[in-house]
Design a protein around this motif. Structure first.
Motif: not given
Length: 276
Positions: A146-158, A164-180
């Motif tokens: 159970k993570g932290k409640t988050i409202e629809n920010t409209g910011l989606l990862t790949a 919660r932020s565009k920076s978190e999109i960057i981190i999440a997408d880098v992790l996903a692209s490297l298969g982490i």
């Protein structure tokens, strides 16, 4: 998470070859250095005797012996160093030879290949000592939490996750692209620095290095030009350290301000250094 267990038995992740190769490289550097020093060393060997509790030094060159007076301190030291370097060189060459044989003959095996070589029906009946990396990663990723409640920010990862932020999109997408594999805002208990109580925090990313099977927490601090936010970030980092999370060992953090936004290339470098 870097141990594989079955009925009380355990095998650590096999890093023998990488450690052996590192040691070989180090030994070779020292061997080269010692050989260079020996080429510059004076001719002959040093032999010591004592007379009336006083050290006497002799230099042996071929079949010729000669005494060295106290004034020959520099030569005595050079010959003593030569003797030490020669013994050291022989031992390091021996170590290098043993490790070379190990690297050429040792095949790391924690059981994954044997398990996968067996038929599907047999595998279904077996509790393996260690599951393959891909299965381990899938099992790790499948944990429900159970993570932290988050409202629809409209910011989606790949991957379609709301963050919660565009920076978190960057981190999440880098992790996903490297298969982490990662978990977004996974809960952790941290110990307060000034008291014994624990506080639940929802770390931005909890990541898995599949190769070492080690977990890393990745926190991003995105408003470091705000004094109160920066102070809270320092307190949070101290809490992580107080709870056994140390930078580069099992903890990564990035930060930014209005004038210095998150550098995606740095995110790539950090992910590849610690998580691949």
């Amino acid at each position: 998470m870097n141990m594989m267990k079955i009925d009380g038995c355990a095998l650590s992740v096999d890093c023998i070859l990488s450690q052996a190769q590192k040691r070989i490289d180090e030994l070779q550097q020292v061997i080269d250095f010692l050989q260079m020093q020996l080429e510059k060393a004076p001719e002959g060997t040093l032999y010591s005797t004592s007379s009336h509790s006083q050290a006497q030094w002799q230099r042996i060159v071929g079949s010729k012996r000669s005494y060295l007076s106290k004034g020959k301190t520099k030569l005595i030291r050079a010959l003593a160093q030569k003797k030490y370097n020669t013994l050291l060189l022989d031992d390091f060459k021996r170590q290098r030879s043993v490790l070379d044989q190990l690297v050429n003959s040792y095949v790391p095996q924690n059981g994954e290949k044997i398990f996968m070589s067996m038929g599907d029906r047999l595998r279904e009946q077996i509790v393996p000592l260690n599951i393959p990396d891909s299965d381990f990663a899938d099992l790790w990723q499948s944990l429900r939490y159970k993570g932290k409640t988050i409202e629809n920010t409209g910011l989606l990862t790949a991957k379609g996750e709301c963050v919660r932020s565009k920076s978190e999109i960057i981190i999440a997408d880098v992790l996903a692209s490297l298969g982490i594999p990662y978990r977004y805002e996974f809960p952790h208990e941290l110990k307060c620095v000034e008291s014994s109580r624990c506080v639940k925090v929802y770390s931005d990313f909890t990541c898995l290095n599949v190769r070492t099977r080690k977990e890393f927490v990745w926190e991003h601090f995105g408003m470091m030009d705000d004094a109160e936010y920066a102070q809270n970030a320092v307190v949070k980092i101290e809490m992580y350290q107080n709870s056994g999370y140390f930078l580069g060992d099992n903890f990564i953090f990035t930060m930014e301000s209005r004038d210095k936004p998150l550098n995606s290339q740095m995110v790539q470098k950090l992910a590849k250094k610690y998580l691949v």
